[in-house]
Structure formats: structure tokens, C-alpha cells
Design a protein around this motif. Structure first.
Motif, PDB file in Angstrom:
ATOM      1  N   ALA A   3       0.817  -1.217   0.000  1.00  0.00           N
ATOM      2  CA  ALA A   3       0.000   0.000   0.000  1.00  0.00           C
ATOM      3  C   ALA A   3       0.848   1.264   0.000  1.00  0.00           C
ATOM      4  N   ASP A   4       2.095   1.174   0.547  1.00  0.00           N
ATOM      5  CA  ASP A   4       2.901   2.391   0.627  1.00  0.00           C
ATOM      6  C   ASP A   4       3.501   2.800  -0.718  1.00  0.00           C
ATOM      7  N   THR A   5       3.202   2.055  -1.781  1.00  0.00           N
ATOM      8  CA  THR A   5       3.631   2.450  -3.130  1.00  0.00           C
ATOM      9  C   THR A   5       2.440   2.876  -3.997  1.00  0.00           C
ATOM     10  N   LEU A   6       1.287   3.034  -3.399  1.00  0.00           N
ATOM     11  CA  LEU A   6       0.095   3.340  -4.178  1.00  0.00           C
ATOM     12  C   LEU A   6       0.227   4.642  -4.965  1.00  0.00           C
ATOM     13  N   LEU A   7       0.731   5.704  -4.340  1.00  0.00           N
ATOM     14  CA  LEU A   7       0.861   6.976  -5.049  1.00  0.00           C
ATOM     15  C   LEU A   7       1.820   6.839  -6.224  1.00  0.00           C
ATOM     16  N   GLU A   8       2.906   6.115  -6.007  1.00  0.00           N
ATOM     17  CA  GLU A   8       3.866   5.886  -7.092  1.00  0.00           C
ATOM     18  C   GLU A   8       3.207   5.135  -8.247  1.00  0.00           C
ATOM     19  N   ARG A   9       2.378   4.151  -7.913  1.00  0.00           N
ATOM     20  CA  ARG A   9       1.709   3.378  -8.963  1.00  0.00           C
ATOM     21  C   ARG A   9       0.601   4.183  -9.641  1.00  0.00           C
ATOM     22  N   ILE A  10      -0.123   4.978  -8.881  1.00  0.00           N
ATOM     23  CA  ILE A  10      -1.186   5.806  -9.466  1.00  0.00           C
ATOM     24  C   ILE A  10      -0.601   6.822 -10.438  1.00  0.00           C
ATOM     25  N   THR A  11       0.546   7.394 -10.093  1.00  0.00           N
ATOM     26  CA  THR A  11       1.157   8.406 -10.958  1.00  0.00           C
ATOM     27  C   THR A  11       2.019   7.796 -12.063  1.00  0.00           C
ATOM     28  N   ASP A  12       2.225   6.476 -12.038  1.00  0.00           N
ATOM     29  CA  ASP A  12       2.955   5.793 -13.106  1.00  0.00           C
ATOM     30  C   ASP A  12       2.153   5.905 -14.397  1.00  0.00           C
ATOM     31  N   TYR A  13       2.786   6.355 -15.453  1.00  0.00           N
ATOM     32  CA  TYR A  13       2.062   6.577 -16.711  1.00  0.00           C
ATOM     33  C   TYR A  13       1.404   5.301 -17.231  1.00  0.00           C
ATOM     34  N   ALA A  14       1.971   4.161 -16.914  1.00  0.00           N
ATOM     35  CA  ALA A  14       1.401   2.897 -17.381  1.00  0.00           C
ATOM     36  C   ALA A  14      -0.026   2.699 -16.874  1.00  0.00           C
ATOM     37  N   GLN A  35       2.702   6.831   2.620  1.00  0.00           N
ATOM     38  CA  GLN A  35       3.450   6.425   1.439  1.00  0.00           C
ATOM     39  C   GLN A  35       4.954   6.397   1.707  1.00  0.00           C
ATOM     40  N   ALA A  36       5.658   5.645   0.873  1.00  0.00           N
ATOM     41  CA  ALA A  36       7.093   5.462   1.057  1.00  0.00           C
ATOM     42  C   ALA A  36       7.860   6.776   0.963  1.00  0.00           C
ATOM     43  N   ASP A  37       7.304   7.752   0.212  1.00  0.00           N
ATOM     44  CA  ASP A  37       8.009   9.028   0.062  1.00  0.00           C
ATOM     45  C   ASP A  37       7.706  10.002   1.199  1.00  0.00           C
ATOM     46  N   GLY A  38       6.966   9.552   2.219  1.00  0.00           N
ATOM     47  CA  GLY A  38       6.670  10.402   3.372  1.00  0.00           C
ATOM     48  C   GLY A  38       5.333  11.122   3.290  1.00  0.00           C
ATOM     49  N   SER A  39       4.648  11.007   2.160  1.00  0.00           N
ATOM     50  CA  SER A  39       3.344  11.655   2.026  1.00  0.00           C
ATOM     51  C   SER A  39       2.249  10.750   2.562  1.00  0.00           C
ATOM     52  N   TYR A  40       1.027  11.296   2.611  1.00  0.00           N
ATOM     53  CA  TYR A  40      -0.134  10.558   3.097  1.00  0.00           C
ATOM     54  C   TYR A  40      -1.217  10.625   2.020  1.00  0.00           C
ATOM     55  N   LEU A  41      -1.745   9.468   1.652  1.00  0.00           N
ATOM     56  CA  LEU A  41      -2.710   9.363   0.569  1.00  0.00           C
ATOM     57  C   LEU A  41      -4.089   9.034   1.136  1.00  0.00           C
ATOM     58  N   ILE A  42      -5.103   9.772   0.697  1.00  0.00           N
ATOM     59  CA  ILE A  42      -6.459   9.593   1.205  1.00  0.00           C
ATOM     60  C   ILE A  42      -7.415   9.478   0.022  1.00  0.00           C
TER      61      ILE A  42
END
Length: 402
Positions: A3-14, A35-42
Motif C-alpha cells: 500500500a505504501d507504493t500506491l501513489l507511485e503506482r497511481i502516478t505511473d504513466y502505465a 506512502q514510502a516518500d513520506g506523504s499521506y494518501l487519502i
């Protein structure tokens, strides 16, 4: 995948063609997902709505203590889109005086005829074409022409704004873990150039006023309601960006959705009075804005997770629009959906102030498009998408006219 890579995956162009399974994963993971980058996703509707109305949440980049803030036109302060109250309220109120109610209640509604005329002109130019690109041939030029005329930009100068706009939007995108130094610099340069152009044009309108927003801004008779030069430039830039970027996506996403739902396309063709409701459903189902960043001014407890002061909080509005705890059958496109209180234009004090104009443009555009879509076929599905994950929409939408 965790789950901590969700933002990275959502913003992945693929994943740009279909981020919705990731939003479902986000909602399953909890109201707040660190998230792994220190942010919080809601991504849950009710928590998003609460935070959009929470005065402890800031939009001002200078609220983040780790940086000195992002410079804007000539190193000035942000536009009111990125300011908190009370300064946000003051500037938004002044910007709205010539734009809408209560001081100018008829300006936007009076544009209906012009928007219809521009739409007709664009389609006349496409009459004999066997293939068209909904984006380049229609969805982009329509709102750009409308906002340029609203501001008072001469037609011959309209092409200048495309490059400036693309640089500004790219700089505002959410990019998990990426180095955005070059994009930020390009955005600052575009903002400065665009601001200087608009200020020069406004100065021309001081002695030769016309019925446009720049003339209204520069010739405001009430000294307490006048914008400084810096504020005028920032507000004019914001009006341009907000006045067309989201509308391009709204029209294009709308055309794509209707082509994918031929039964609903036929329904709207037979009953165009349903278009206002259909546009609201498009704002929920395929919104032009998917995410917004916020900064807590204090530690905030959300469902047992603390959002630390100064951290980055990413509000996945598009996920909230598909939340089954708020909408029945949220993955179904329903043009007559009742109780459709979507987050397509945000909510709270930063509710999109250009929403009335966007709605008129989308309704007019789709009204003209729908009869033509019945004889069109998608050349590519999914189409190529823009790089931007925050303002999500096809970069091209090629149609073969049969």
C-alpha cells in the motif's frame, strides 16, 4: 506491491488509462495510507470531504517548513488558488467581481451564445474530414478561445498560451519520488512570461477599455477593490489555466465515455434535456481533476492516523467519486444519477470558481458532439493519455467518421 507504493503506482504513466483499480485498493487499505516518500494518501469520500472543509489544512506551499516556498511571477506570492483565508477570501472576492455574481451576475450566462457560435465554427472546419482528433480539433480550441475572449486576449496571440499553459500544468502535477527541478523552473519561467504579457495587455486596456476581464481589473473604480499589478497578473493567469485545462479534459473524457457507452449515447441523443445531469455524472465518473495536494497546519487525527503538521497530504478526489460508501454502483455510468454530490470541482472554500463556465462549455460541446458520435468510431482505445496524473485526460482522441 504494498500500500505504501500506491501513489507511485497511481502516478505511473502505465496506469493512466485506468487508475480506478488502484483507487479501489487505496480505499481498501484505509482512510489514510502513508506512502514510502513520506506523504499521506487519502481516497475515501467522507474523509476527503471533511478535509476539504478543514481550516487546519493549507494549500499554501509556504506552509511547508522544509522549504522557503515556490516563487511565482517575479518571485511574488501565489495566486489565491494556493493561498489560505483570509488572504484567499480577499483575492478570490476581488477576482470574482467582474467574473460572476453578485457583482457581475450575467457575464458567464451571457457567453452561452458565443460558446455555441465558437462550437459551430469549429465543426464547420471539420465538415469534410474523415478523421478528427477531439482534443486538438475541438476540446482544446473551444475553451481556450472562450477564456481568451473573456480576458480580452487578441486572437492572433492565442497560440502563445498553449506552451505557457503546458509548462504551468506540468509543474503543478503530483509526481511521487521524482526530481521536479527542471519542471518547476520551466513553470516559473512560463508564469513570469505569461504574467508580463497579461500586465502589458491590461495596461493597454487602461486607456482603451473593452468589455473584458482585463479591462475590468485595471479600471476598477473602487480603490479598496483594486488588485495590485502582481495580484492582477496572478489572477489573470489563474483564470486562464482554470478556465480551460479542466474543461479540455471534461469534454474529451465525456466524448470517450459516451463512445464506450453507446446505449447512454443514444439515450442522450434522444433526450438532450438530460445533458446537465449527464455532465454532473461525467464530473463524478471521469473527473478532469484526480488529485490535490494539501499541507496540515497542525497535527490532524484522521481515523486514528496522525497527519503531521507540514507533511504532504494527497487527496485522491477521483477515488472519492467512486467510493461505494457514498455512491451506489459507483463504477456504473448513469447520466440520471440522483444525489450526485461529486468532488469533480473540489469542495470547501477552494471549490472551483470557474465551475459555472465549465458546465456551460461542456453542455454546449457535448450537445454538438453527440449527433456526430453516432457515426464515429474510436481509432485507438485506450487512447494515448497526457503525462499529467493530476489533470487526467487523453492527449489525443482520434475518431474515424463513417
Amino acid at each position: 506491491m504494498t500500500a505504501d507504493t500506491l501513489l507511485e503506482r497511481i502516478t505511473d504513466y502505465a496506469n493512466r488509462p485506468n487508475p480506478y483499480p488502484l483507487y479501489a485498493e487505496l480505499r481498501e487499505a484505509g482512510p489514510v495510507v502513508p506512502q514510502a516518500d513520506g506523504s499521506y494518501l487519502i481516497g475515501t469520500y467522507h474523509h476527503l470531504a471533511a478535509l476539504l472543509h478543514d481550516p487546519r489544512i493549507s494549500v499554501d506551499p509556504r506552509s511547508r517548513p522544509a522549504t522557503a516556498g515556490t516563487p511565482y511571477v517575479e518571485g511574488g506570492k501565489p495566486s489565491f488558488l494556493r493561498l489560505d483565508d483570509p488572504e484567499h477570501h480577499r483575492l478570490r472576492t476581488l477576482a470574482m467581481r467582474p467574473f460572476g455574481p453578485p457583482h457581475s451576475p450575467g457575464r458567464i450566462d451571457a457567453l452561452r451564445g458565443q460558446i455555441a457560435d465558437i462550437t459551430k465554427e469549429l465543426f464547420e472546419a471539420l465538415r469534410d474530414r474523415e478523421q478528427i482528433d477531439i482534443v486538438d480539433d475541438f476540446a482544446y480550441p473551444l475553451p481556450v478561445t472562450v477564456i481568451c475572449r473573456l480576458l480580452g486576449v487578441p486572437r492572433e496571440d492565442e497560440p502563445l498560451f498553449q506552451a505557457w499553459s503546458e509548462a504551468l500544468v506540468a509543474a503543478a502535477d503530483v509526481r511521487a519520488g521524482e526530481d521536479t527541478t527542471e519542471l518547476d523552473q520551466a513553470g516559473r519561467q512560463a508564469r513570469a512570461e505569461m504574467g508580463r504579457y497579461l500586465l502589458d495587455l491590461a495596461e493597454q486596456r487602461r486607456s482603451q477599455p473593452r468589455d473584458d476581464l482585463l479591462s475590468a481589473f485595471i479600471n476598477e473604480p473602487d480603490p479598496d477593490a483594486r488588485l495590485t499589478h502582481e495580484e492582477l497578473a496572478e489572477n489573470a493567469i489563474l483564470l486562464f489555466i482554470a478556465g480551460h485545462e479542466t474543461t479540455v479534459n471534461l469534454i474529451t473524457n465525456g466524448a470517450l465515455t459516451l463512445l464506450r457507452h453507446p446505449d447512454q449515447l443514444d439515450r442522450l441523443r434522444r433526450d438532450p434535456d438530460l445533458l446537465p445531469s449527464a455532465v454532473e455524472e461525467l464530473l463524478r465518473y471521469e473527473p478532469p481533476v484526480h488529485m490535490r495536494e494539501r499541507i496540515p497546519l497542525a497535527d490532524i487525527d484522521v481515523a486514528g492516523t496522525i497527519l503531521p503538521a507540514g507533511s504532504t497530504v494527497v487527496l485522491a478526489l477521483a477515488s472519492g467519486n467512486r467510493d461505494p460508501s457514498r455512491f451506489q454502483e459507483p463504477d456504473r455510468f448513469d447520466p440520471v444519477r440522483p444525489d450526485n454530490q461529486h468532488l469533480g470541482f473540489g469542495s470547501g472554500i477552494h471549490l472551483c470558481f470557474g465551475a459555472p463556465l465549465a458546465r456551460i462549455e461542456a453542455q454546449t460541446a457535448l450537445h454538438a458532439l453527440i449527433p456526430r458520435l453516432g457515426t464515429a468510431a474510436l481509432v485507438q482505445d485506450p487512447p494515448p493519455y497526457r503525462q499529467n496524473a493530476m489533470l487526467r485526460g487523453p492527449r489525443h482522441l482520434l475518431l474515424q467518421i463513417r
